[in-house]
Design a protein around this motif. Structure first.
Motif, short mmCIF file in Angstrom:
data_model
loop_
_atom_site.label_atom_id
_atom_site.label_comp_id
_atom_site.label_asym_id
_atom_site.label_seq_id
_atom_site.Cartn_x
_atom_site.Cartn_y
_atom_site.Cartn_z
N UNK A 185 8.87 -12.39 5.38
CA UNK A 185 9.48 -11.31 4.60
C UNK A 185 8.70 -11.06 3.31
N UNK A 186 8.24 -12.14 2.67
CA UNK A 186 7.45 -11.99 1.45
C UNK A 186 6.15 -11.26 1.75
N UNK A 187 5.51 -11.59 2.86
CA UNK A 187 4.25 -10.94 3.24
C UNK A 187 4.48 -9.46 3.56
N UNK A 188 5.56 -9.16 4.28
CA UNK A 188 5.87 -7.76 4.61
C UNK A 188 6.17 -6.96 3.35
N UNK A 189 6.89 -7.54 2.42
CA UNK A 189 7.20 -6.85 1.17
C UNK A 189 5.92 -6.59 0.38
N UNK A 190 5.02 -7.56 0.33
CA UNK A 190 3.76 -7.38 -0.39
C UNK A 190 2.92 -6.30 0.29
N UNK A 191 2.91 -6.29 1.62
CA UNK A 191 2.15 -5.27 2.36
C UNK A 191 2.71 -3.88 2.09
N UNK A 192 4.04 -3.74 2.14
CA UNK A 192 4.66 -2.43 1.87
C UNK A 192 4.32 -1.95 0.47
N UNK A 193 4.38 -2.87 -0.49
CA UNK A 193 4.09 -2.50 -1.87
C UNK A 193 2.64 -2.04 -2.02
N UNK A 194 1.73 -2.71 -1.32
CA UNK A 194 0.31 -2.39 -1.43
C UNK A 194 -0.07 -1.13 -0.65
N UNK B 26 2.82 6.26 -3.82
CA UNK B 26 3.88 6.72 -4.72
C UNK B 26 4.23 8.17 -4.40
N UNK B 27 5.48 8.50 -4.61
CA UNK B 27 5.93 9.87 -4.35
C UNK B 27 5.32 10.77 -5.41
N UNK B 28 4.55 11.72 -4.95
CA UNK B 28 3.89 12.64 -5.87
C UNK B 28 4.60 13.99 -5.86
N UNK B 29 4.53 14.68 -6.98
CA UNK B 29 5.11 16.01 -7.04
C UNK B 29 4.26 16.94 -6.19
N UNK B 30 4.86 17.98 -5.63
CA UNK B 30 4.06 18.89 -4.82
C UNK B 30 2.97 19.53 -5.68
N UNK B 31 1.82 19.76 -5.11
CA UNK B 31 0.73 20.33 -5.90
C UNK B 31 1.07 21.74 -6.37
N UNK B 32 0.63 22.05 -7.58
CA UNK B 32 0.86 23.38 -8.11
C UNK B 32 -0.17 24.33 -7.52
N UNK B 33 0.28 25.53 -7.25
CA UNK B 33 -0.64 26.53 -6.71
C UNK B 33 -1.69 26.85 -7.77
#
Length: 78
Positions: A15-24, A28-35
Motif C-alpha cells: 500500500x505504501x508503494x502504491x501510494x508513492x507511485x500514485x503521488x509520483x 496535478x489538476x490544471x485549469x483549462x488553457x485560455x484561448x
C-alpha cells in the motif's frame, strides 16, 4: 526498523508503494488553457444600446458595426 506488538512491520509495504507511485505519477489538476488572443479577430457579442444610437450608426448603411467598433476603440484609447 521497529516492529509493532503483533510482530509485523507498521504499515503495509504494498500500500505504501502504491501510494508513492500514485503521488509520483498523478498529474496535478490544471485549469483549462485560455484561448490565445489573436490580434484583429472579431468576437460576436450581444450589446444593448439605445435605439437612437443604433439608428445614428445605421444611417450611413452597411458597415455600421465597424463604425461602432471604431468608436469604441477610440473611446478605449486604442
Amino acid at each position: 526498523m521497529s516492529r509493532s506488538p503483533s510482530g509485523r512491520r507498521p504499515g503495509v509495504p504494498l500500500k505504501a508503494a502504491e501510494a508513492a507511485f500514485r503521488k509520483a505519477t498523478t498529474k496535478p489538476i490544471a485549469e483549462p488553457p485560455k484561448a490565445p488572443s489573436i490580434p484583429g479577430v472579431k468576437e460576436t457579442v450581444t450589446l444593448r444600446i439605445d435605439q437612437d444610437v443604433l439608428e445614428f450608426f445605421q444611417e450611413d448603411g452597411p458597415g455600421w458595426q465597424e463604425r461602432i467598433n471604431a468608436s469604441l476603440c477610440k473611446a478605449a484609447g486604442k
